[in-house]
Design a protein around this motif. Structure first.
Motif, short mmCIF file in Angstrom:
data_model
loop_
_atom_site.label_atom_id
_atom_site.label_comp_id
_atom_site.label_asym_id
_atom_site.label_seq_id
_atom_site.Cartn_x
_atom_site.Cartn_y
_atom_site.Cartn_z
N ALA A 191 0.87 -1.02 0.07
CA ALA A 191 0.03 0.07 -0.02
C ALA A 191 0.55 1.08 -0.09
O ALA A 191 0.23 2.38 -0.15
N HIS A 192 1.96 1.28 0.22
CA HIS A 192 3.05 2.36 0.13
C HIS A 192 4.43 2.07 0.00
O HIS A 192 5.21 1.42 0.79
N THR A 239 -2.53 3.50 6.66
CA THR A 239 -1.69 2.68 6.01
C THR A 239 -0.37 2.55 6.95
O THR A 239 0.77 3.41 6.69
N ILE A 240 -0.21 1.44 7.22
CA ILE A 240 0.85 1.10 8.10
C ILE A 240 2.21 0.35 7.42
O ILE A 240 2.10 -0.31 6.46
N GLN A 241 3.42 0.74 8.23
CA GLN A 241 4.71 0.18 7.74
C GLN A 241 5.04 -0.57 9.05
O GLN A 241 5.78 -0.46 9.87
N PRO A 242 4.43 -2.13 8.85
CA PRO A 242 4.82 -2.75 10.19
C PRO A 242 6.20 -3.22 10.63
O PRO A 242 6.41 -3.44 11.49
N ALA A 300 -4.14 -0.72 5.94
CA ALA A 300 -3.42 -1.38 4.68
C ALA A 300 -2.10 -1.24 5.13
O ALA A 300 -1.66 -0.35 5.66
N ALA A 301 -1.41 -2.35 4.60
CA ALA A 301 0.09 -2.49 4.90
C ALA A 301 0.98 -2.14 3.84
O ALA A 301 0.45 -2.58 2.63
N GLY A 302 2.16 -1.63 4.09
CA GLY A 302 3.13 -1.25 3.01
C GLY A 302 4.40 -1.36 3.62
O GLY A 302 4.74 -1.46 4.49
#
Length: 532
Positions: free
Chosen positions: A65-66, A386-389, A428-430
């Motif tokens: 997502a990013h 929109t997370i960056q785990p 949403a992950a990116g």
């Protein structure tokens, strides 16, 4: 010709609304034709390729997502410091690259970690020691600054008399001379002398970035910067050309860059750019607003000052400017993709979209430090996180640069994944690659464990996600935020056969082994785009 494939013997995680599992999938004509062992077996014909899953998990293809695959592709062809483990290692890799490319007029590349240098700021003198008379411009790992040598500073005309720009900072030595690190908008002082990558180099970089993502199971992605940034040229024509020539094997959405030096007068240009980007596999229908910087260099916008006297960070687009920009953009039906790291930036972004249509599916990327009072507002306003785990761990940047500047309370507010999920926000992950590794399973691992593989020191373990929720964020959640959930993001009859086959089943593994899952096969519209 798209072949017919039957994946049989389970397990299959569909990621549908019920988060259901099945045991077989039939792919025909590029779409999901049947689910379940009985239905699939009935349709297997003499030309059907049968793939026994044998305990390997089949999932919808990952949606990043990013991400910035062209930047990542460019870096892989330049001086890549991503694997460096120390300042000395960076200098060694730079020296080796210069020896291997003696005729390059500039040293370009990046990937260095701020935590590898005292205070996060490498010096021009260190770089001068290996580059000599060759100008050097090396972007840092998080893409919010650059390391430059004395020759580059001289060519750009940056000296002790050059003021800091409103949206950046020049690191200086005790005498006030530029010392080699340029933060945020200060990097733009270099743009007029930097070499420009040509169309061929950009297309090659996109191809390399696309290959890298497919090898990690990514079938779709959202390129979060379509515009000029950090010395890189606008990528609109790169994507349009690749789409027209049939070079895109992944499905791409893009965010058009908001020029923070201008106001709503740029909206008609963005509308025109959106029209150019309505192709077969590439569309750019969102606008990216970079609201602040990052915590590591004290440029993320905080409500209260950083510890140590570093101020409250930078708001690149002040609230009063957002109040003009957001209505002008939403009136043209743009969804907004905010970069917001600090709690003030997150709040300003949420405030700015109050009253806008939730159907636009605005999103706040990163959302690193979130005030607890703002958690329920994501759902209330229809804003996705929109997370960056991968970042939700105690790595060197966290322990040496971020935590000392934030203090205990704000450190505990970081990356509140479980709290956002509990409050009803869409996740949403990116990866933000090349800022961090593109592997979704590494991101899933950190989201579930709140620590890197091999570490036993979690960051706020109460904010860990369940495995299924982490995988949903990389599939259905990311598809939803990009308005493509009707065609992809889950395994359902009639949807596109965008699939990833792992070499194991993470649901059957201990949580600490999730990152060990690799990718056997990646499929887009029924076509295999990666196979190990």
């Amino acid at each position: 010709m798209v072949g017919e494939v039957a994946f049989v013997g389970g397990p299959v995680a569909t990621m549908d609304a019920a988060r259901s599992f099945t045991d077989a999938v039939l792919v025909r004509g590029g779409r999901i034709a049947a689910l379940g062992e009985r239905a699939v077996r009935e349709r297997i014909g003499p030309r059907t390729e049968v793939v026994p899953l044998g305990g390997r998990l089949l999932l919808p293809g990952f949606h990043d997502a990013h991400v910035h695959p062209v930047f990542g592709g460019l870096l892989r062809g330049r001086c890549d410091l991503s694997d460096a483990v120390s300042a000395a290692d960076c200098l060694r890799l730079i020296s080796e690259h210069l020896t291997a490319h003696p005729d390059s007029p500039w040293l370009l590349g990046g990937g260095w970690e701020m935590a590898q240098f005292p205070g996060g700021t490498p010096t021009r003198r260190a770089l001068d020691s290996v580059t000599g008379d060759r100008p050097a411009y090396l972007v840092n790992r998080d893409h919010h600054g650059a390391w430059v040598n004395s020759v580059a500073l001289r060519l750009a005309g940056i000296d002790r008399h050059t003021p800091d720009p409103p949206d950046g900072r020049i690191e200086r030595d005790p005498a006030g001379r530029p010392d080699g690190t340029l933060h945020e908008g200060a990097t733009r002082l270099m743009e007029h002398v930097l070499p420009v990558a040509g169309a061929r180099e950009h297309l090659d970089a996109l191809a390399e970035g696309q290959r890298h993502l497919h090898a990690r199971g990514v079938t779709s992605w959202h390129d979060a910067i379509i515009g000029r940034y950090l010395g890189n040229e606008d990528l609109l024509s790169t994507y349009v050309t690749a789409d027209e020539r049939g070079l895109l094997t992944g499905k791409v959405r893009g965010a058009l860059w908001w020029d923070r030096d201008r106001g709503p007068e740029q909206v008609p240009e963005l509308v025109e750019r959106r029209e150019k980007a309505r192709g077969e596999r590439f569309r750019a229908e969102a606008v990216k607003i970079m609201q602040d910087g990052v915590c590591e260099n004290a440029t993320a916008a905080l409500r209260l000052p950083y510890l140590g006297g570093d101020g409250r960070g930078l708001s690149f687009v002040p609230p009063e400017a957002l109040a003009e920009a957001v209505p002008a953009l939403t009136a043209e039906r743009f969804g907004l993709h905010f970069h917001a790291v600090g709690d003030r930036a997150v709040r300003d972004a949420l405030d700015a979209v109050r009253g806008s249509d939730p159907a636009l599916r605005h999103q706040i990327a990163h959302a690193q430090v979130v005030h607890p009072g703002d958690l329920p507002r994501f759902r209330e306003l229809g804003v996705a996180a929109t997370i960056q785990p991968r970042w939700a761990a105690r790595d060197a940047a966290m322990t040496e640069l971020t935590t000392p500047r934030l203090g205990h309370t704000r450190t505990s507010w970081q990356y509140p994944f479980r709290s956002l999920r509990a409050a009803g926000a869409v996740l949403a992950a990116g990866s933000d690659w090349p800022v961090s590794e593109a592997d979704p399973m590494l991101g899933v691992h950190v989201a579930v464990n709140r620590r890197e593989p091999g570490s036993d020191d979690p960051l706020s373990p109460e904010e860990a996600l369940e495995l299924v929720d982490a995988l949903v964020a990389w599939t259905a959640g990311a598809a939803w935020v990009n308005h493509v959930e009707d065609s992809t993001g889950t395994i359902e009859v009639g949807k596109a056969a965008d699939l990833v086959l792992l070499d194991a089943d993470p649901f059957a593994l201990p949580a600490t082994e999730i990152a060990s899952c690799g990718v056997e096969l990646t499929m887009v519209d029924g076509v295999i785009v990666h196979q190990r």
